[in-house]
Write a protein that holds these residues in place. Structure first.
Motif, PDB file in Angstrom:
ATOM      1  N   GLN A  83       6.220   4.039 -16.172  1.00  0.00           N
ATOM      2  CA  GLN A  83       7.820   2.899 -16.749  1.00  0.00           C
ATOM      3  C   GLN A  83       7.305   1.715 -16.147  1.00  0.00           C
ATOM      4  O   GLN A  83       7.710   0.995 -17.047  1.00  0.00           O
ATOM      5  N   LEU A  84       7.710   1.632 -14.815  1.00  0.00           N
ATOM      6  CA  LEU A  84       7.323   0.305 -14.266  1.00  0.00           C
ATOM      7  C   LEU A  84       5.637  -0.717 -14.871  1.00  0.00           C
ATOM      8  O   LEU A  84       6.049  -1.832 -14.650  1.00  0.00           O
ATOM      9  N   ALA A  85       4.598   0.337 -14.495  1.00  0.00           N
ATOM     10  CA  ALA A  85       3.405  -0.324 -14.976  1.00  0.00           C
ATOM     11  C   ALA A  85       3.148  -0.790 -16.735  1.00  0.00           C
ATOM     12  O   ALA A  85       3.020  -2.043 -17.021  1.00  0.00           O
ATOM     13  N   TYR A  86       3.883  -0.326 -17.275  1.00  0.00           N
ATOM     14  CA  TYR A  86       3.961  -0.299 -18.990  1.00  0.00           C
ATOM     15  C   TYR A  86       5.416  -1.237 -19.718  1.00  0.00           C
ATOM     16  O   TYR A  86       5.242  -1.820 -21.262  1.00  0.00           O
ATOM     17  N   HIS A  87       6.343  -1.473 -18.738  1.00  0.00           N
ATOM     18  CA  HIS A  87       7.108  -2.467 -19.265  1.00  0.00           C
ATOM     19  C   HIS A  87       6.957  -4.019 -18.349  1.00  0.00           C
ATOM     20  O   HIS A  87       6.712  -3.775 -17.585  1.00  0.00           O
ATOM     21  N   THR A  88       8.030  -4.445 -19.064  1.00  0.00           N
ATOM     22  CA  THR A  88       8.657  -5.785 -18.824  1.00  0.00           C
ATOM     23  C   THR A  88       9.564  -6.016 -17.516  1.00  0.00           C
ATOM     24  O   THR A  88       9.898  -5.103 -17.540  1.00  0.00           O
ATOM     25  N   LYS A  89      10.116  -6.084 -16.922  1.00  0.00           N
ATOM     26  CA  LYS A  89      11.212  -6.629 -15.705  1.00  0.00           C
ATOM     27  C   LYS A  89      12.189  -5.966 -16.344  1.00  0.00           C
ATOM     28  O   LYS A  89      13.036  -5.065 -16.300  1.00  0.00           O
ATOM     29  N   ASP A  90      12.704  -6.126 -17.525  1.00  0.00           N
ATOM     30  CA  ASP A  90      13.590  -6.094 -18.483  1.00  0.00           C
ATOM     31  C   ASP A  90      13.464  -4.761 -19.591  1.00  0.00           C
ATOM     32  O   ASP A  90      14.389  -5.040 -20.249  1.00  0.00           O
ATOM     33  N   PRO A 146       0.685  -1.575   0.378  1.00  0.00           N
ATOM     34  CA  PRO A 146      -0.109   0.051   0.049  1.00  0.00           C
ATOM     35  C   PRO A 146       0.989   1.264  -0.143  1.00  0.00           C
ATOM     36  O   PRO A 146       0.860   2.080  -0.421  1.00  0.00           O
ATOM     37  N   ALA A 147       2.189   0.843   0.540  1.00  0.00           N
ATOM     38  CA  ALA A 147       2.750   2.630   0.854  1.00  0.00           C
ATOM     39  C   ALA A 147       3.195   3.130  -0.771  1.00  0.00           C
ATOM     40  O   ALA A 147       3.531   4.226  -0.957  1.00  0.00           O
ATOM     41  N   GLU A 148       3.997   1.696  -1.455  1.00  0.00           N
ATOM     42  CA  GLU A 148       4.158   1.993  -2.617  1.00  0.00           C
ATOM     43  C   GLU A 148       2.987   2.133  -3.442  1.00  0.00           C
ATOM     44  O   GLU A 148       3.117   2.942  -4.504  1.00  0.00           O
ATOM     45  N   ARG A 149       1.925   1.951  -3.878  1.00  0.00           N
ATOM     46  CA  ARG A 149       0.404   2.228  -4.235  1.00  0.00           C
ATOM     47  C   ARG A 149       1.358   3.444  -3.829  1.00  0.00           C
ATOM     48  O   ARG A 149       0.167   4.854  -4.537  1.00  0.00           O
ATOM     49  N   GLN A 150       0.562   3.801  -3.321  1.00  0.00           N
ATOM     50  CA  GLN A 150       0.141   5.358  -2.630  1.00  0.00           C
ATOM     51  C   GLN A 150       1.373   6.282  -3.461  1.00  0.00           C
ATOM     52  O   GLN A 150       1.039   7.202  -3.470  1.00  0.00           O
ATOM     53  N   ARG A 151       2.630   6.580  -3.280  1.00  0.00           N
ATOM     54  CA  ARG A 151       3.896   6.979  -3.486  1.00  0.00           C
ATOM     55  C   ARG A 151       3.686   7.039  -4.985  1.00  0.00           C
ATOM     56  O   ARG A 151       3.514   8.170  -5.894  1.00  0.00           O
ATOM     57  N   LEU A 152       2.883   6.234  -5.998  1.00  0.00           N
ATOM     58  CA  LEU A 152       3.469   6.150  -7.088  1.00  0.00           C
ATOM     59  C   LEU A 152       2.310   6.671  -7.879  1.00  0.00           C
ATOM     60  O   LEU A 152       2.636   6.859  -8.594  1.00  0.00           O
ATOM     61  N   THR A 153       0.982   6.883  -7.266  1.00  0.00           N
ATOM     62  CA  THR A 153       0.113   7.167  -7.532  1.00  0.00           C
ATOM     63  C   THR A 153       0.268   9.030  -7.408  1.00  0.00           C
ATOM     64  O   THR A 153      -1.431   9.450  -7.986  1.00  0.00           O
ATOM     65  N   LYS A 154       1.262   9.560  -6.876  1.00  0.00           N
ATOM     66  CA  LYS A 154       1.070  10.779  -7.064  1.00  0.00           C
ATOM     67  C   LYS A 154       1.807  11.107  -8.226  1.00  0.00           C
ATOM     68  O   LYS A 154       2.768  10.774  -8.959  1.00  0.00           O
ATOM     69  N   PRO A 155       0.928  12.073  -8.171  1.00  0.00           N
ATOM     70  CA  PRO A 155       1.161  13.238  -9.816  1.00  0.00           C
ATOM     71  C   PRO A 155       2.760  13.520 -10.149  1.00  0.00           C
ATOM     72  O   PRO A 155       3.320  12.797 -10.958  1.00  0.00           O
ATOM     73  N   GLU A 156       3.901  13.525  -8.899  1.00  0.00           N
ATOM     74  CA  GLU A 156       5.614  12.856  -9.538  1.00  0.00           C
ATOM     75  C   GLU A 156       5.851  11.892 -10.024  1.00  0.00           C
ATOM     76  O   GLU A 156       6.989  12.012 -10.065  1.00  0.00           O
ATOM     77  N   SER A 157       4.905  11.012  -9.282  1.00  0.00           N
ATOM     78  CA  SER A 157       5.689   9.662  -9.693  1.00  0.00           C
ATOM     79  C   SER A 157       4.952   9.181 -11.349  1.00  0.00           C
ATOM     80  O   SER A 157       5.363   7.873 -11.305  1.00  0.00           O
ATOM     81  N   LEU A 158       4.266  10.411 -11.810  1.00  0.00           N
ATOM     82  CA  LEU A 158       3.510   9.288 -13.111  1.00  0.00           C
ATOM     83  C   LEU A 158       4.471   8.584 -14.023  1.00  0.00           C
ATOM     84  O   LEU A 158       4.102   7.863 -14.220  1.00  0.00           O
ATOM     85  N   LYS A 159       5.537   9.767 -14.156  1.00  0.00           N
ATOM     86  CA  LYS A 159       7.009   8.898 -15.305  1.00  0.00           C
ATOM     87  C   LYS A 159       7.156   7.871 -14.358  1.00  0.00           C
ATOM     88  O   LYS A 159       7.509   6.423 -15.713  1.00  0.00           O
TER      89      LYS A 159
END
Lengths: 389, 548
Positions: free
Chosen positions: A102-109, A85-98
């Motif tokens: 990058q994380l959500a739309y790509h594979t681990k590599d 949840p904490a990471e979820r909160q951080r990623l959904t902040k506007p400043e974390s959008l980019k």
């Protein structure tokens, strides 16, 4: 439809007719009832009935509780569901959008998800109901595999029709952009229907050689794209009795044999190619072994269904897309690609045993129209007595 | 034998035979006393056509015309009574400047300016005089006087010097010609008639203008101006030759179209509106094509086929576009062109009364109107007068189309006619209009209204009809229809109503029309070669030139 949005997002809408089919036998069609008198040609007995399609969405049954696990998730939702949840909160902040994208739309590599169809994913959420629109396309009663089809689960039609095939419904039925919210049409479906009114798509049906609009066991049916836009009235509605020209591109002109029983037209399976335009982006669909079932109404309108097999590559265009554009229409590329592959039930590749197409069904609503063939439409107006003013 | 022949000559039998032969063995044209000279403002169409003919079809006007005034059914007649408001003149001036600027611009000057000036940064009086003299003749439809040219030439010179550009100056001079009443108004000019002492006749150029605007809805061409200048239009045989030339010209179509546009009140389309909620099929494209359909039908029947005018009320042949095909619910193969179409014998569409230009124009925005349609037939097509309704009429019953007691227009009008003040006039309009009730307010065919079957039978002047087709036939056979057309065409051509001295002539015109099989071009020829068409008289005030 998905294909179109992906292409739109990528601006890579090359005009290609995608076919993922292998030749093979296909099952038979059903039959069904009414009266529609429009154009009369070829003497008093043989008539031609013409129709312009005004609505052509996927036939998606929307029963309550069909999606008990929720709607199919898009890439961002999938990523967030796997983090604390904490990471979820951080990623959904506007400043974390980019960073988030990058994380959500790509594979681990770092590969775009749409270029990684086999990337491990949980199965797509799909309808769990037993009811669906469609037709029995494979001829079996239980959906067991045949030489040309793959094993799949059958549906029952809303009116009790047995052994209905509609694997496209399984893939798309819990996608909010197709299913829509309660009481609303799905966004992508509304876009497809709007293209008829906006002049982007014209689809025509012509029933030739009709001697009796209630019962006639031998008619010829044309399904075409039109070359001229639908005519619109002062309120923005499509006008009946418009003269509309058939495309001169033979790829988009299909002809089938049909019969009318109690005012319902049915046709034998045939291949039908259609192109749609969504907001300026053309999309091509190849329906194999497709068949029509149309009620011919006394007021000249018709409604019914087109069912057949749609190439998996027409449904799943993720290889041509980027996850960023897939996200816009609410799905995750690998999940979707895997669902398409898993539910494909027709046109089995004899070498791999993998089916290459999905049984599908579209609702059709049509108004009376005069279907004009290009050779007639482009005749010079020699009969006109006066010069244009 | 010789003696007998001599006797015939002496007693004048041979000369009498000669007169009879020349007159086509029919009654000769009755004499009229003529009318005082007059003037008509050019219609918008005539102005446009003249600019196009003189300067080229690509010249834009850049202004708006003041609306015309319809008098006794015709704008052409009203054109003799209208002057020009200050704001109207401003519009003409705007157009004059816009046109002149295009004529002298770099794109057009090589083709339109017949002389080259050596020094473009200053005035060139000789070249300006050449240009302005040339265009004054075409715009004024006669050679301009030196005095008429002097002003524009001086203006061109002053402006060229002030602006430092010959072409800019020339544009000012041209604009002055275009602003002149000699261009904007068709002014009759009379002169003493050398063959009838004390009487007047129109000058050759005035005759040329009358002829040209009547037959072509345009100014005279070079050949007609030449003939006018040579005095040929004062000789009946030469006049007839010119009329024959003009009647066989492709430009005749413009003249026929202009007449029917005026005759059928098509200017009303400019303000025609329908309730989109009730008649969504109606739109500006449909309205435009509806007028064009009728004009094409008329030109085809009357000019191309040389048919009987009365067949316009029964013909099933017409021309359609896809916009119209939707309303008539028939296929139209041609995508953009007009297409010939013939409605089958069992189709309700027969004749112009069943065309959209009539049924949608003579109806209310939200409902059909048997009364308006009946009135239009009476007034436009039969030239009869229907009195205006009294001020205190209660229209509630007629307007309420949702009253379940009166489902059809026939029901509502029957109830309305129970009022004695209404009955008289409605009796002469409604039975005709009810014959067209199968067409709703947008002109679309229907068999029921509010679920009740429509009865389209009726009676006109004692002739019963059962449907729209037989109504068309009844009007075809009604003597007033042909007489109305002949009278209207003459009034249109002359730009005035009949003079009391023309009563016998009016009768004669109708007889000629009938004798010629109701052929429209023959009727035009009868008028164009008649004495009455050009006859003028001194009104007693010595005025020989129309004043504006």
């Amino acid at each position: 439809m998905v294909a179109i949005m992906l292409r739109a997002g990528l601006a890579c809408c090359a005009a290609i007719l995608t076919t993922g089919f292998y030749a093979g036998a296909s099952p038979v069609a059903n039959a069904a009832s009414a009266d529609a008198a429009v154009t009369e040609t070829g003497g008093a007995k043989a008539r031609t009935l013409g129709f312009a399609v005004t609505s052509f969405p996927y036939a998606l049954y929307k029963g309550a509780g069909d999606c008990p696990d929720g709607m199919a998730m898009a890439a961002k939702e999938i990523y967030l569901s796997a983090v604390f949840p904490a990471e979820r909160q951080r990623l959904t902040k506007p400043e974390s959008l980019k960073e988030f994208e990058q994380l959500a739309y790509h594979t681990k590599d770092g590969k775009d998800l749409c270029q990684a169809p086999d990337y491990p994913r949980a199965p797509q959420r799909t309808p769990q109901g037993k009811i669906s629109y469609g037709m029995n396309l494979d001829g079996t009663t239980d959906g067991s595999a045949t030489d040309t089809t793959c094993a799949h689960e059958k549906f029952t039609g809303p009116n009790g029709e047995a052994a209905v095939d509609n694997q496209t419904y399984r893939v798309l039925g819990c996608s909010s952009n197709y299913r829509g919210f309660p009481g609303e049409e799905g966004y992508l479906e509304s876009l497809r229907n709007a293209s008829f009114k906006d002049g982007g798509t014209t689809m025509l049906i012509e029933i030739m050689g009709v001697t009796n609009t209630q019962n006639d066991d031998n008619v010829t049916v044309g399904v075409y794209n039109g070359a001229t836009p639908m005519m619109i009235d002062a309120n923005g509605h499509m006008l009946p009795y418009a003269s509309l020209t058939v495309t001169s591109d033979e790829k988009f002109r299909a002809v089938a044999h049909g019969k009318i029983v109690n005012g319902v037209l049915t046709t034998t399976p045939t291949d039908i190619n259609l192109t749609y335009d969504f907001g300026g982006y053309p999309s091509y669909f190849h329906y194999k072994a497709a068949r029509l079932r149309l009620e011919l109404n006394p007021d000249g309108t018709a409604k019914g269904m087109l069912a057949g097999y749609v190439a998996a590559t027409d449904v799943d265009l993720t290889p041509h897309a980027k996850q960023e554009s897939a996200e816009m229409i609410g799905y995750d590329c690998p999940t979707f690609a895997q669902a398409v592959k898993r539910f494909a039930d027709g046109f089995k590749d004899p070498k791999t045993g993998q089916c290459t197409a999905l049984s599908t069904a579209f609702d059709i609503k049509a108004i009376p129209a005069f279907v004009i063939h290009p050779e007639d439409a482009h005749k010079t107006a020699a009969a006109a007595p006066v010069a244009a003013h | 034998m010789q003696q007998r022949f001599a006797a015939l000559v002496v007693f004048g039998v041979l000369p009498l035979l000669g007169v009879l032969i020349l007159a086509g063995c029919g009654p000769s044209e009755p004499q009229t006393s003529g009318t005082p000279v007059g003037a008509q403002r050019l219609s918008a169409g005539q102005y446009r056509q003249m600019v196009s003919d003189i300067f080229g079809a690509d010249i834009k006007l850049g202004g708006r015309f003041e609306p015309g005034m319809r008098k006794n059914g015709l704008l052409a007649v009203g054109g003799s009574a209208v002057a020009m408001s200050p704001s109207g003149f401003e519009q003409y001036d705007t157009m004059a400047r816009t046109i002149a600027a295009q004529v002298v611009d770099e794109k057009h000057r090589d083709a339109l300016i017949p002389c080259k000036t050596a020094e473009t940064k200053k005035a060139d009086r000789a070249c300006a005089t050449t240009v302005l003299t040339k265009y004054a003749r075409l715009l004024f439809r006669r050679p301009a006087t030196d005095r008429e040219i002097a002003g524009p030439v001086a203006m061109a010179g002053e402006a060229a010097e002030a602006k430092g550009d010959f072409y800019t100056g020339l544009a000012y001079g041209l604009a002055e010609l275009l602003d002149s009443p000699n261009f904007i108004f068709r002014k009759d000019v009379a002169e003493p008639d050398p063959s009838a002492s004390g009487k007047l006749r129109l000058t050759g150029y005035s005759k040329a203008s009358r002829l040209s605007f009547f037959l072509w809805n345009a100014g005279p061409d070079d050949e007609l101006l030449r003939a006018a200048g040579a005095g040929e239009l004062d000789k009946k045989s030469d006049l007839a030759k010119q009329v024959d030339r003009m009647l066989t010209s492709p430009r005749l179509e413009s003249g026929v179209r202009a007449f029917f546009t005026d005759f059928l009140d098509f200017d009303q389309f400019d303000s025609l509106a329908k309730d989109a909620a009730i008649y969504p099929v109606f739109g500006q494209k449909v309205a435009h094509d509806a007028q064009e359909q009728t004009l094409r039908t008329a030109v085809d029947l009357l000019v191309t086929q040389k048919g009987d005018y009365r067949d316009l009320f029964t013909t099933r042949k017409t021309f359609l576009t896809r916009n119209l095909g939707v309303v008539y619910q028939v296929p139209v193969a041609a995508e953009k062109e007009w297409e010939a179409h013939e409605f089958p014998m069992d189709d309700p569409h027969a004749g112009v009364l069943t065309q959209l230009s009539f049924t949608e124009l003579h109806a209310h925005p939200g409902r059909s109107s048997s009364t308006l349609r009946g009135k239009a037939v009476r007034e436009i097509l039969l030239c009869q007068t229907v009195p205006s309704p009294p001020a205190n009429v209660n229209f509630t019953v007629v307007q309420d189309t949702s009253n379940p007691e009166f489902k059809t227009a026939r029901d509502r009008l029957t109830a309305h006619r129970t009022e004695a003040t209404c009955a008289g006039c409605h009796k002469i309009m409604d039975p005709i209009g009810l014959g067209l009730e199968n067409f709703d307010g947008a002109g679309q065919f229907r068999t029921t209204e509010n679920g009740a079957p429509i009865n389209a039978s009726g009676e006109i002047d004692g002739v019963k009809f059962t449907d729209t087709a037989s109504l068309g036939r009844a009007i075809h056979d009604n003597p007033s229809a042909a007489a109305c057309l002949a009278n209207s065409l003459y009034r249109y051509a002359a730009g005035r109503d009949f003079d009391p001295s023309e009563r016998e002539w009016q009768k004669w015109l109708g007889q000629q029309f009938a004798k010629n099989g109701y052929r429209f071009p023959d009727l035009m020829k009868t008028i164009a070669t008649s004495d009455a068409f050009y006859a003028v008289r001194d009104a007693g005030n010595g005025v020989r030139e129309a004043q504006r």
